[in-house]
Design a protein around this motif. Structure first.
Motif, PDB file in Angstrom:
ATOM      1  N   THR A   1       0.844  -1.197   0.000  1.00 28.88           N
ATOM      2  CA  THR A   1       0.000   0.000   0.000  1.00 28.88           C
ATOM      3  C   THR A   1       0.876   1.241   0.000  1.00 28.88           C
ATOM      4  OG1 THR A   1      -0.064   0.114   2.422  1.00 28.88           O
ATOM      5  CG2 THR A   1      -1.726  -1.272   1.334  1.00 28.88           C
ATOM      6  N   LYS A   2       0.235   2.402  -0.125  1.00 28.63           N
ATOM      7  CA  LYS A   2       0.976   3.656  -0.067  1.00 28.63           C
ATOM      8  C   LYS A   2       1.614   3.835   1.309  1.00 28.63           C
ATOM      9  CE  LYS A   2      -1.246   6.516  -3.564  1.00 28.63           C
ATOM     10  NZ  LYS A   2      -1.932   7.798  -3.819  1.00 28.63           N
ATOM     11  N   TYR A   3       0.946   3.308   2.314  1.00 30.99           N
ATOM     12  CA  TYR A   3       1.506   3.399   3.668  1.00 30.99           C
ATOM     13  C   TYR A   3       2.819   2.631   3.739  1.00 30.99           C
ATOM     14  CZ  TYR A   3       1.892   3.217   8.753  1.00 30.99           C
ATOM     15  OH  TYR A   3       2.356   3.326  10.045  1.00 30.99           O
TER      16      TYR A   3
ATOM     17  N   PRO B   1      -1.167   3.500  14.871  1.00 32.86           N
ATOM     18  CA  PRO B   1      -0.712   4.191  16.097  1.00 32.86           C
ATOM     19  C   PRO B   1       0.719   4.731  15.995  1.00 32.86           C
ATOM     20  CG  PRO B   1      -1.814   2.135  16.638  1.00 32.86           C
ATOM     21  CD  PRO B   1      -1.640   2.144  15.149  1.00 32.86           C
ATOM     22  N   LYS B   2       1.623   4.004  15.336  1.00 33.32           N
ATOM     23  CA  LYS B   2       3.001   4.476  15.233  1.00 33.32           C
ATOM     24  C   LYS B   2       3.090   5.769  14.422  1.00 33.32           C
ATOM     25  CE  LYS B   2       5.480   0.111  15.822  1.00 33.32           C
ATOM     26  NZ  LYS B   2       6.452  -0.848  15.210  1.00 33.32           N
ATOM     27  N   PHE B   3       2.282   5.822  13.365  1.00 29.98           N
ATOM     28  CA  PHE B   3       2.255   7.033  12.546  1.00 29.98           C
ATOM     29  C   PHE B   3       1.670   8.199  13.333  1.00 29.98           C
ATOM     30  CE2 PHE B   3       0.096   9.532   9.074  1.00 29.98           C
ATOM     31  CZ  PHE B   3       1.254  10.084   8.565  1.00 29.98           C
ATOM     32  N   ALA B   4       0.605   7.934  14.087  1.00 23.74           N
ATOM     33  CA  ALA B   4      -0.006   8.990  14.909  1.00 23.74           C
ATOM     34  C   ALA B   4       0.978   9.508  15.952  1.00 23.74           C
ATOM     35  CB  ALA B   4      -1.268   8.449  15.591  1.00 23.74           C
ATOM     36  N   GLU B   5       1.757   8.582  16.522  1.00 23.95           N
ATOM     37  CA  GLU B   5       2.767   8.979  17.518  1.00 23.95           C
ATOM     38  C   GLU B   5       3.858   9.839  16.884  1.00 23.95           C
ATOM     39  OE1 GLU B   5       5.937   6.847  20.605  1.00 23.95           O
ATOM     40  OE2 GLU B   5       4.453   5.647  19.509  1.00 23.95           O
TER      41      GLU B   5
ATOM     42  N   PRO C   1       8.969   3.884   5.462  1.00 21.06           N
ATOM     43  CA  PRO C   1      10.395   4.218   5.338  1.00 21.06           C
ATOM     44  C   PRO C   1      10.758   5.597   5.910  1.00 21.06           C
ATOM     45  CG  PRO C   1       9.521   3.360   3.265  1.00 21.06           C
ATOM     46  CD  PRO C   1       8.357   3.640   4.138  1.00 21.06           C
ATOM     47  N   ARG C   2       9.743   6.459   6.139  1.00 23.10           N
ATOM     48  CA  ARG C   2      10.038   7.822   6.606  1.00 23.10           C
ATOM     49  C   ARG C   2       9.570   8.070   8.047  1.00 23.10           C
ATOM     50  NH1 ARG C   2      10.842  11.048   2.074  1.00 23.10           N
ATOM     51  NH2 ARG C   2      12.114  12.255   3.523  1.00 23.10           N
ATOM     52  N   LEU C   3       9.254   7.003   8.767  1.00 24.83           N
ATOM     53  CA  LEU C   3       8.729   7.184  10.128  1.00 24.83           C
ATOM     54  C   LEU C   3       9.702   7.924  11.036  1.00 24.83           C
ATOM     55  CD1 LEU C   3       6.844   3.839  10.949  1.00 24.83           C
ATOM     56  CD2 LEU C   3       5.877   6.146  10.745  1.00 24.83           C
ATOM     57  N   ARG C   4      11.005   7.728  10.815  1.00 22.09           N
ATOM     58  CA  ARG C   4      11.993   8.420  11.644  1.00 22.09           C
ATOM     59  C   ARG C   4      12.139   9.894  11.256  1.00 22.09           C
ATOM     60  NH1 ARG C   4      17.074   4.186  12.408  1.00 22.09           N
ATOM     61  NH2 ARG C   4      15.891   2.540  13.488  1.00 22.09           N
ATOM     62  N   ASP C   5      11.816  10.203   9.998  1.00 24.30           N
ATOM     63  CA  ASP C   5      11.947  11.586   9.532  1.00 24.30           C
ATOM     64  C   ASP C   5      10.780  12.457   9.992  1.00 24.30           C
ATOM     65  OD1 ASP C   5      14.276  10.906   8.159  1.00 24.30           O
ATOM     66  OD2 ASP C   5      13.135  10.288   6.381  1.00 24.30           O
ATOM     67  N   ILE C   6       9.628  11.828  10.168  1.00 25.38           N
ATOM     68  CA  ILE C   6       8.412  12.604  10.472  1.00 25.38           C
ATOM     69  C   ILE C   6       8.540  13.399  11.779  1.00 25.38           C
ATOM     70  CG2 ILE C   6       5.946  12.428  10.982  1.00 25.38           C
ATOM     71  CD1 ILE C   6       5.909  10.005   9.034  1.00 25.38           C
ATOM     72  N   PRO C   7       9.017  12.814  12.915  1.00 26.79           N
ATOM     73  CA  PRO C   7       9.164  13.628  14.135  1.00 26.79           C
ATOM     74  C   PRO C   7      10.102  14.826  13.958  1.00 26.79           C
ATOM     75  CG  PRO C   7       9.310  11.288  14.648  1.00 26.79           C
ATOM     76  CD  PRO C   7       9.354  11.399  13.163  1.00 26.79           C
TER      77      PRO C   7
END
Length: 244
Positions: free
Chosen positions: A17-19, A62-66, A25-31
């Motif tokens: 999916t797009k997710y 939840p990880k994305f929301a965090e 791959p960008r979860l660390r960049d988002i914060p």
């Protein structure tokens, strides 16, 4: 389901999916983007997804929301400046000015005082310090005090050369009667307050009036003073006495 079907299902490639492709791959960049102040719309563009899709992923993952969670103004505006807040209170700065200095709304300020005991204790302690200082100054004014007056004198000699001389003079400030009265009225109000409360027992007087009224009603004869007045007939020509 046969074994061949299960085997073929396991070997079937997973549809990404797009997710999976753009977000994980960008979860660390988002914060980091959040701390830099990027809006949700800007973050969505960096992730190559629509802003509505970002909202959908926030609810589902939840990880994305965090990762998207933004720090509160307590963390960014108030907590790092607790030392300044203490200093402002000690200098007598009004809380309304402090709120403006912090860049938060008054309602947010009082909400943080209720939520964070650290801030509540700081406000309470800082106010008590300034009140104590004022009380000490008031007591000094009421009892009198010595102080040193410093003067800077610039002198010029015959050759026109200037020199600076510092002169210190000890002076005495006598007790201030107004400060004395104010201090005594607040510290010993029972002895020094001008206000006097006079309590009048009106209940007894009211009962006495009611009883007097009842006695008058129940009495068979009410004595009254009167004066007999002789009747006379008046005519246009004068007084015509009936017994004449």
């Amino acid at each position: 389901m046969s074994k061949d079907d299960e085997k073929s299902k396991k070997n079937k490639p997973k549809i990404l999916t797009k997710y999976d492709q753009f977000v994980i791959p960008r979860l660390r960049d988002i914060p980091v983007w959040v701390r830099e102040g990027l809006t949700d719309d800007e973050i969505a563009k960096r992730l190559n997804i629509h802003i509505w899709t970002l909202g959908d992923y926030r609810r589902k993952h939840p990880k994305f929301a965090e990762a998207l969670e933004r720090p509160t103004k307590w963390e960014t505006h108030v907590y790092p400046r607790l030392a300044e807040i203490q200093q402002w209170f000690q200098e007598g700065v009004d809380s309304g000015v402090i709120v403006k200095n912090l860049g938060i709304a008054p309602a947010t300020w009082y909400e943080y005082i209720d939520k964070h005991p650290m801030l509540a204790e700081l406000v309470k302690w800082s106010k008590s310090v300034i009140i104590s200082r004022v009380e000490t100054s008031l007591l000094k004014a009421a009892t009198g005090f010595e102080y040193e007056e410093i003067k800077t004198i610039i002198e010029e000699d015959k050759n026109g050369k200037k020199r600076t001389r510092i002169e210190k003079v000890k002076r005495y400030q006598p007790p201030n009667p107004t400060a004395m009265i104010f201090y005594l009225k607040n510290r010993a109000p029972n002895e020094w307050n001008d206000r006097r409360e006079i309590l009048i027992d009106t209940k007894a007087a009211e009962l006495e009036r009611k009883q007097l009224f009842l006695d008058m009603i129940e009495s068979d004869v009410i004595e009254a003073e009167y004066e007999a007045i002789e009747e006379s007939n008046y005519t246009e020509e004068g007084i015509d006495e009936s017994d004449a």
